[in-house]
Design a protein around this motif. Sequence first.
Motif, short mmCIF file in Angstrom:
data_model
loop_
_atom_site.label_atom_id
_atom_site.label_comp_id
_atom_site.label_asym_id
_atom_site.label_seq_id
_atom_site.Cartn_x
_atom_site.Cartn_y
_atom_site.Cartn_z
N LEU A 85 0.82 -1.22 0.00
CA LEU A 85 0.00 0.00 0.00
C LEU A 85 0.85 1.26 0.00
O LEU A 85 1.93 1.31 0.61
CB LEU A 85 -0.95 -0.01 1.19
N LYS A 86 0.35 2.26 -0.69
CA LYS A 86 1.02 3.54 -0.82
C LYS A 86 0.13 4.64 -0.24
O LYS A 86 -1.10 4.48 -0.18
CB LYS A 86 1.28 3.85 -2.30
N PRO A 87 0.72 5.76 0.16
CA PRO A 87 -0.12 6.86 0.68
C PRO A 87 -1.21 7.28 -0.31
O PRO A 87 -2.31 7.65 0.11
CB PRO A 87 0.91 7.97 0.90
N GLU A 88 -0.92 7.18 -1.60
CA GLU A 88 -1.93 7.57 -2.60
C GLU A 88 -3.09 6.59 -2.71
O GLU A 88 -4.06 6.85 -3.42
CB GLU A 88 -1.29 7.77 -3.98
N ASP A 89 -3.00 5.47 -2.00
CA ASP A 89 -4.13 4.54 -1.94
C ASP A 89 -5.14 4.96 -0.88
O ASP A 89 -6.22 4.37 -0.77
CB ASP A 89 -3.66 3.12 -1.64
N THR A 90 -4.79 5.97 -0.09
CA THR A 90 -5.70 6.46 0.94
C THR A 90 -6.98 6.97 0.30
O THR A 90 -6.95 7.81 -0.61
CB THR A 90 -5.04 7.59 1.74
N ALA A 91 -8.11 6.44 0.76
CA ALA A 91 -9.41 6.80 0.18
C ALA A 91 -10.50 6.08 0.94
O ALA A 91 -10.23 5.20 1.76
CB ALA A 91 -9.46 6.40 -1.30
N VAL A 92 -11.71 6.45 0.65
CA VAL A 92 -12.87 5.67 1.07
C VAL A 92 -13.16 4.67 -0.04
O VAL A 92 -13.32 5.06 -1.20
CB VAL A 92 -14.10 6.55 1.34
N TYR A 93 -13.19 3.42 0.31
CA TYR A 93 -13.41 2.35 -0.66
C TYR A 93 -14.86 1.88 -0.59
O TYR A 93 -15.38 1.61 0.50
CB TYR A 93 -12.46 1.19 -0.39
N TYR A 94 -15.48 1.77 -1.76
CA TYR A 94 -16.87 1.35 -1.86
C TYR A 94 -16.96 0.06 -2.67
O TYR A 94 -16.31 -0.07 -3.70
CB TYR A 94 -17.71 2.41 -2.57
N CYS A 95 -17.77 -0.87 -2.19
CA CYS A 95 -18.07 -2.03 -3.01
C CYS A 95 -19.40 -1.79 -3.71
O CYS A 95 -20.25 -1.03 -3.23
CB CYS A 95 -18.11 -3.32 -2.21
N ASP A 110 -25.56 -0.88 -9.91
CA ASP A 110 -26.89 -0.56 -9.40
C ASP A 110 -26.94 -0.46 -7.87
O ASP A 110 -27.81 0.20 -7.32
CB ASP A 110 -27.87 -1.66 -9.83
N TYR A 111 -26.04 -1.17 -7.22
CA TYR A 111 -26.10 -1.27 -5.76
C TYR A 111 -24.74 -0.90 -5.17
O TYR A 111 -23.69 -1.31 -5.70
CB TYR A 111 -26.48 -2.70 -5.34
N TRP A 112 -24.79 -0.16 -4.08
CA TRP A 112 -23.57 0.32 -3.44
C TRP A 112 -23.61 0.05 -1.95
O TRP A 112 -24.66 0.20 -1.30
CB TRP A 112 -23.40 1.82 -3.69
N GLY A 113 -22.45 -0.33 -1.41
CA GLY A 113 -22.32 -0.47 0.02
C GLY A 113 -21.85 0.84 0.64
O GLY A 113 -21.54 1.80 -0.07
N GLN A 114 -21.81 0.85 1.95
CA GLN A 114 -21.25 2.03 2.62
C GLN A 114 -19.74 2.00 2.45
O GLN A 114 -19.18 0.97 2.16
CB GLN A 114 -21.65 2.04 4.10
N GLY A 115 -19.09 3.08 2.57
CA GLY A 115 -17.66 3.14 2.34
C GLY A 115 -16.85 2.60 3.51
O GLY A 115 -17.31 2.57 4.65
N ALA A 116 -15.64 2.19 3.19
CA ALA A 116 -14.68 1.75 4.20
C ALA A 116 -13.43 2.62 4.05
O ALA A 116 -12.83 2.66 2.98
CB ALA A 116 -14.32 0.28 4.03
N GLN A 117 -13.06 3.29 5.12
CA GLN A 117 -11.91 4.20 5.06
C GLN A 117 -10.61 3.40 5.12
O GLN A 117 -10.42 2.58 6.02
CB GLN A 117 -11.94 5.19 6.21
N VAL A 118 -9.74 3.66 4.16
CA VAL A 118 -8.40 3.10 4.16
C VAL A 118 -7.43 4.27 4.21
O VAL A 118 -7.46 5.15 3.35
CB VAL A 118 -8.14 2.24 2.91
#
Length: 122
Positions: A85-95, A110-118
């Motif tokens: 992992l790199k600092p530029e991978d920092t983000a909220v990840y959504y499935c 069509d469908y989204w989950g809540q985000g996961a902070q990385v």
Amino acid sequence: VQLQASGGGLVQPGGSLRLSCAASGSIFSINGMGWFRQTPGKEREFVAAATWKGYSTYYANSVKGRFTISRDNAKNTLYLQMNSLKPEDTAVYYCAAQSRGSMWLQASYDYWGQGAQVTVSS
């Protein structure tokens, strides 16, 4: 379809994290699932995706060779293993899940989950 993401957190550069996304509901309608990420002030971007039937995978160039998407159909769960992992991978990840269309395009989902902070930081 309901999606529940988990597994985010804080990790040092070079470290690893695994995100999970549990799907429930009308699973039979899913053609593919993917991960997108977003940082403040930027548009949500494609990270990786996998078909639900058969097994094709797709990756953004920025994560190819470092991230691995996989799924466990018996558990109706999608995973994203993130290594180096790199600092530029920092983000909220959504499935997200989709029934048809391009695996790379956010608009196809069509469908989204809540985000996961990385957060990747020393």
